[in-house]
Scaffold this active site. Sequence first.
Site, PDB file in Angstrom:
ATOM      1  N   GLU A 112      49.004  10.999  26.568  1.00  0.00           N
ATOM      2  CA  GLU A 112      48.446  11.406  27.851  1.00  0.00           C
ATOM      3  C   GLU A 112      49.128  12.656  28.373  1.00  0.00           C
ATOM      4  OE1 GLU A 112      47.019   7.294  29.905  1.00  0.00           O
ATOM      5  OE2 GLU A 112      49.176   7.516  29.711  1.00  0.00           O
ATOM      6  N   CYS A 125      51.973  18.175  33.072  1.00  0.00           N
ATOM      7  CA  CYS A 125      53.018  17.297  32.571  1.00  0.00           C
ATOM      8  C   CYS A 125      52.566  16.872  31.177  1.00  0.00           C
ATOM      9  CB  CYS A 125      53.120  16.102  33.518  1.00  0.00           C
ATOM     10  SG  CYS A 125      54.224  14.813  32.942  1.00  0.00           S
ATOM     11  N   CYS A 132      57.695   6.166  22.849  1.00  0.00           N
ATOM     12  CA  CYS A 132      59.053   6.632  23.116  1.00  0.00           C
ATOM     13  C   CYS A 132      60.030   5.574  22.596  1.00  0.00           C
ATOM     14  CB  CYS A 132      59.258   6.826  24.619  1.00  0.00           C
ATOM     15  SG  CYS A 132      60.869   7.540  25.049  1.00  0.00           S
ATOM     16  N   CYS A 136      63.804   2.551  28.093  1.00  0.00           N
ATOM     17  CA  CYS A 136      64.205   2.359  29.490  1.00  0.00           C
ATOM     18  C   CYS A 136      63.314   1.244  30.078  1.00  0.00           C
ATOM     19  CB  CYS A 136      64.045   3.652  30.279  1.00  0.00           C
ATOM     20  SG  CYS A 136      64.994   5.021  29.573  1.00  0.00           S
ATOM     21  N   CYS A 139      60.224   1.852  32.542  1.00  0.00           N
ATOM     22  CA  CYS A 139      59.227   2.867  32.178  1.00  0.00           C
ATOM     23  C   CYS A 139      58.192   2.262  31.245  1.00  0.00           C
ATOM     24  CB  CYS A 139      59.922   4.045  31.498  1.00  0.00           C
ATOM     25  SG  CYS A 139      58.780   5.308  30.899  1.00  0.00           S
ATOM     26  N   CYS A 363      55.137   9.221  37.143  1.00  0.00           N
ATOM     27  CA  CYS A 363      56.305   9.058  36.284  1.00  0.00           C
ATOM     28  C   CYS A 363      56.447   7.630  35.797  1.00  0.00           C
ATOM     29  CB  CYS A 363      57.578   9.399  37.044  1.00  0.00           C
ATOM     30  SG  CYS A 363      57.573  11.029  37.732  1.00  0.00           S
TER      31      CYS A 363
HETATM   32  N1  SAH Z   1      62.092  10.797  28.253  1.00  0.00           N
HETATM   33  C1  SAH Z   1      62.270  11.839  29.228  1.00  0.00           C
HETATM   34  C2  SAH Z   1      60.950  12.316  29.729  1.00  0.00           C
HETATM   35  C3  SAH Z   1      60.203  11.348  30.622  1.00  0.00           C
HETATM   36  S1  SAH Z   1      60.185  12.057  32.188  1.00  0.00           S
HETATM   37  C4  SAH Z   1      63.159  11.340  30.349  1.00  0.00           C
HETATM   38  O1  SAH Z   1      63.395  10.145  30.407  1.00  0.00           O
HETATM   39  O2  SAH Z   1      63.664  12.140  31.115  1.00  0.00           O
HETATM   40  C5  SAH Z   1      59.682  10.837  33.197  1.00  0.00           C
HETATM   41  C6  SAH Z   1      60.653  10.618  34.355  1.00  0.00           C
HETATM   42  O3  SAH Z   1      60.152   9.511  35.098  1.00  0.00           O
HETATM   43  C7  SAH Z   1      62.036  10.213  33.875  1.00  0.00           C
HETATM   44  O4  SAH Z   1      63.010  10.610  34.783  1.00  0.00           O
HETATM   45  C8  SAH Z   1      61.907   8.716  33.880  1.00  0.00           C
HETATM   46  O5  SAH Z   1      63.148   8.070  33.885  1.00  0.00           O
HETATM   47  C9  SAH Z   1      61.124   8.505  35.148  1.00  0.00           C
HETATM   48  N2  SAH Z   1      60.469   7.201  35.201  1.00  0.00           N
HETATM   49  C10 SAH Z   1      60.201   6.374  34.180  1.00  0.00           C
HETATM   50  N3  SAH Z   1      59.595   5.253  34.626  1.00  0.00           N
HETATM   51  C11 SAH Z   1      59.492   5.388  35.961  1.00  0.00           C
HETATM   52  C12 SAH Z   1      58.918   4.572  36.981  1.00  0.00           C
HETATM   53  N4  SAH Z   1      58.370   3.394  36.701  1.00  0.00           N
HETATM   54  N5  SAH Z   1      58.965   5.043  38.231  1.00  0.00           N
HETATM   55  C13 SAH Z   1      59.518   6.244  38.516  1.00  0.00           C
HETATM   56  N6  SAH Z   1      60.041   7.054  37.604  1.00  0.00           N
HETATM   57  C14 SAH Z   1      60.043   6.629  36.337  1.00  0.00           C
END
Ligand code: SAH
Length: 381
Positions: A112, A125, A132, A136, A139, A363
């Site tokens: 996406e 974006c 991935c 985490c 996420c 995000c």
């Molecule tokens: N893998 C990279 C790129 C993803 S960026 C990274 O982790 O930085 C997406 C951003 O959104 C990251 O900061 C991630 O931690 C954050 N994110 C992931 N899940 C989220 C959620 N449920 N709510 C808010 N932010 C989230």
Amino acid sequence: MTSLPLTPVNLDAPARRAAMPPQHLADLDLAGRQALVAELGEPRFRARQVSTHYFGRLVRDPRQMTDLPAATRDKLAERLLPTLLTPVRELACDDGATRKALWRLHDGSLVESVLMGYPDRVTVCISSQAGCGMACPFCATGQAGLTRNLSTAEIVDQAVYLAGVAASGAVAGSPPRLSHVVFMGMGEPLANYNRVVAAIRRLVAPAPEGLGLSQRHITVSTVGLVPAIRRLASEDLSVTLALSLHAPDDELRDELVPVNQRWKVSEVLEAAWEYAARTGRRVSIEYAMIKDVNDQPWRADLLGRLLAGKLAHVNLIPLNPTPGSRWDASPKPVEREFVRRLRDAGVSTTVRDTRGREIDGACGQLAAAEGSETVGTGETP
Ligand code: SAH
């Protein structure tokens, strides 16, 4: 917080040999395209001609490149412009100012991208991997694991396609020209290092070699792969680095960002400051605000102490809902107190907007499930 088992992180590509797509002109710099065109027995200027269509006019369909003789066009299309992304679905919200595109790749993987229009800029974006491996727990992308790395052209083509959507005037109230790219879609960009750096080079090279974006308008977001941050600092690039910190202490960060089990908070911040020093760019510290998990006043104070006096900016992200998650966003008063404490510590802090939430485009919500029944306005088949 001890309820979660520590998740092993998969830093490497999956064991199964991933099916990479055919080569595309966006995989190559202009010299590489010229060499390929010459190999095909065509004059070298054709490379520039096709590149001008793709990067300069955002034309991705060879049939629209009518200044090429038909036979040449077919030959060049096959070797330089294979279809990489097939749109599966586009969802829009925020009165059309946010659009999420779901693509199918040549091997059936789904990824996406999200286009966001603002009064003064247009941001896309983009995804760097299908799935991935960073796991985490808050996420959505992290839950499914890694399918494969995207190729350079698969990364670039997302931006070119959506730049074309913006240029068509689809994002009302925004400039027609794509100006910003954030590597904040699916995947961990620094785990696909070479292809992501090549994609950045295509995005910033002036047309027709590339899209001609400003390096300062490109942001690479990472969980904190320390050797890769150091390597990025040594490239002749000055893109913005965003670090997904989410906790100022190792005990909690080990759970929220499992790669912390390998590189601790102090190590990743040290690498970030080295990046800031080498590039002169302020590092963006991302911190998802999770109710009763990482939003305590003492954690704000600790974060403030870690960041005070550094070339850093904190971007708080209200936690976006993801399927099956038992976590909630912090209440607004708690968020405000967190902001206040950081600012009192002298740390510049903003709260990110929650663009795209209704279409699971915000995000951490990108999971690329086809047919997931989230309905946005303006859905197109
Ligand atoms: N893998 C990279 C790129 C993803 S960026 C990274 O982790 O930085 C997406 C951003 O959104 C990251 O900061 C991630 O931690 C954050 N994110 C992931 N899940 C989220 C959620 N449920 N709510 C808010 N932010 C989230």
